[in-house]
Design a protein around this motif. Structure first.
Motif: not given
Length: 218
Positions: A44-49, A102-104, A118-127, A96-98
Motif C-alpha cells: 500500500s502506498s499510504n499504509g493500512d490506515r 474497517v474494510s478488507i 484497511i482501517s478508516i477513521w475521521d481525525s476531525s470528528a468530535p469523539r 478510497n475511504a468512504l
C-alpha cells in the motif's frame, strides 16, 4: 556360429531397448514443472490506515511468487473487491475511504487470492478516545498502546514503537502529542496523536520512577 550371432544380436537388442526405456523415463522425471502463481503480496502506498479528513486514499500494488518462492510476473486478469461500503476499490487498485470502520480489500489473479485490511477513521470528528497500555509478558516485548473510540466504532494499535513496559499515557491535545512513560528504560517517549508515529524522547533518566497503570482520555 549363426546361433552365437543370433544370441549376441538378441542381447544387443535387449540392451538398446532397455536403455531407451530408461532414458525415456528419466526425461519424464527430470521435466521442469511449469511455473505457476502461488502467492500474491500486496503493498500500500499510504499504509493500512486512511483518514476521511486527511489522507483518504491509497494505491494497492501487487507482486507474485511462484512455487519456488521466486518472483512471478502476473500476466492474467487482476480483480479487486471490497467486503463492505467503508471503502471502495477500483480495478487499478485505488482505494478510497468512504466511512469510518474497517474494510478488507481482496485481489484475485490466476486463481490465487490475497487480502489487505484497511482501517478508516475521521481525525476531525468530535469523539472520546480511550488509550490502553497492553503488556502481555511484563518484562518481554512486544508492548502496544491501543486506541479505541468510546462508542466502539473504531480500534487500532496506536503504536508499538520504542516502548519498554509502558505505564502512564498523557494526551496533549493542543499540541497533537501523546506522552508515554516506560518503566524499563526510565524514558518518556513522544508520539504524534493522529498517526501514532514516534517523534522523540520527551525525557530520559527517570530511574524507573513511574509505576502507575492509569490511562488518560482525550
Amino acid at each position: 556360429m549363426q546361433t552365437k550371432l543370433k544370441l549376441a544380436f538378441s542381447l544387443w537388442l535387449i540392451f538398446v531397448v532397455f536403455n531407451f526405456l530408461n532414458c525415456s523415463g528419466s526425461d519424464d522425471s527430470d521435466q521442469i514443472e511449469e511455473l505457476r502463481l502461488v502467492e500474491i503480496i500486496i503493498d500500500s502506498s499510504n499504509g493500512d490506515r486512511l483518514d476521511l479528513s486527511g489522507t483518504a486514499s491509497t494505491f494497492l500494488s501487487i507482486s507474485g511468487l511462484d512455487q519456488y518462492a521466486e518472483e512471478y510476473i502476473i500476466n492474467g486478469t487482476i480483480s479487486w473487491t471490497s467486503n463492505n461500503f467503508n471503502a471502495s476499490v477500483s480495478q487499478t487498485g485505488l482505494v478510497n475511504a468512504l466511512e469510518v470502520g474497517v474494510s478488507i480489500i481482496q485481489v484475485e489473479a490466476e486463481g490465487v487470492t490475497a487480502s489487505f485490511t484497511i482501517s478508516i477513521w475521521d481525525s476531525s470528528a468530535p469523539r472520546t478516545e480511550i488509550f490502553v497500555s497492553e503488556v502481555e509478558n511484563l518484562n518481554d516485548p512486544p508492548y502496544k498502546i491501543l486506541r479505541y473510540f468510546a462508542d466502539g466504532s473504531y480500534s487500532e494499535v496506536f503504536t508499538n514503537q520504542n516502548l519498554a513496559w509502558p505505564q502512564d499515557i498523557v494526551i496533549l491535545e493542543d499540541q497533537e502529542v501523546v506522552l508515554i512513560s516506560n518503566l524499563n528504560t526510565g524514558r518518556i517517549t513522544k508520539y504524534n496523536l493522529n498517526t501514532g508515529g514516534y517523534i522523540e524522547n520527551f525525557a530520559t533518566g527517570r530511574n524507573r520512577s513511574t509505576h502507575s497503570n492509569e490511562n488518560w482520555y482525550r
